[in-house]
Design an enzyme around this catalytic site. Structure first.
Site, PDB file in Angstrom:
ATOM      1  CB  CYS A 170      -0.953   0.017   1.189  1.00 19.94           C
ATOM      2  SG  CYS A 170      -0.107   0.142   2.763  1.00 19.94           S
ATOM      3  CG  ASP A 185       0.194   2.943   4.571  1.00 15.99           C
ATOM      4  OD1 ASP A 185      -0.019   3.893   3.799  1.00 15.99           O
ATOM      5  OD2 ASP A 185      -0.711   2.267   5.081  1.00 15.99           O
ATOM      6  CB  CYS A 224      -4.173   5.587   4.383  1.00 15.39           C
ATOM      7  SG  CYS A 224      -4.008   4.201   5.530  1.00 15.39           S
ATOM      8  CB  CYS A 233      -2.924   0.966   9.331  1.00 15.33           C
ATOM      9  SG  CYS A 233      -3.287   1.391   7.617  1.00 15.33           S
TER      10      CYS A 233
END
Length: 180
Positions: free
Chosen positions: A72, A74, A99, A142
């Protein structure tokens, strides 16, 4: 401009009315309910992140954890500052590129580790962070990054401490030889 885009992305709206529901009579005032994509805690930590910043990575009392999720994009850097005497984490900070859920997870992690001994901090699990933030399954990575960053920061601190102890033990014979 960035804040406007972020508010749209987070579903916070900008004071505009939602479109009428299909089948609702024109002028009836019926409007679609806007469903927010993120829990209010995520939005709060995204809009008001706690402990953003960085410490000097060369400080022997600072541990740095840098982790990322290639899937993603991150990237999370979490740093802890440890009191040598007590072994407690006295401060923490983060910088995250990612995000809203990644930023919120980092922010929560820094709040949770402050003032705690390292042994206790190692017991913080991603599931606890995810539950606290009400992260949907698609955003669980996350909270996993936050847990990994905490562990990496502690591992870095422990490695520094070991190196410092080795350097100190190596320098002691040198001093004795110089005194002789």
């Amino acid at each position: 401009m960035l804040r406007v885009g972020a508010k749209r992305l987070l579903g916070l709206g900008l004071g505009h009315r939602a479109p009428a529901l299909p089948g609702a009579a024109a002028g009836s005032g019926a409007a679609a309910v806007v469903v927010r994509g993120y829990h209010e805690r995520v939005v709060d930590h995204y809009n008001n992140p706690r402990n953003v910043g960085s410490f000097d990575k060369n400080d022997p009392n600072v541990g740095t954890g840098l982790v990322g999720a290639p899937a993603c994009g991150d990237v999370m850097k979490l740093q802890i500052k440890v009191d040598k005497e007590s072994g407690k984490i006295v401060d923490a900070c983060f910088k995250t590129f990612g995000c809203g859920s990644a930023i919120a997870s980092s922010s929560v992690a820094t709040e949770w580790v402050k003032g705690k001994p390292m042994e206790e901090v190692l017991s913080i699990k991603n599931t606890e962070i995810a539950k606290h933030l009400s992260l949907p399954p698609v955003k669980l990575h996350c909270s996993m990054l936050a847990e990994d960053a905490i562990k990496a920061a502690i591992k870095d601190y422990e490695a520094k401490k070991t190196r410092m102890a080795q350097q100190d033990s190596e320098s002691v014979p040198d001093e004795k030889a110089a005194d002789a």
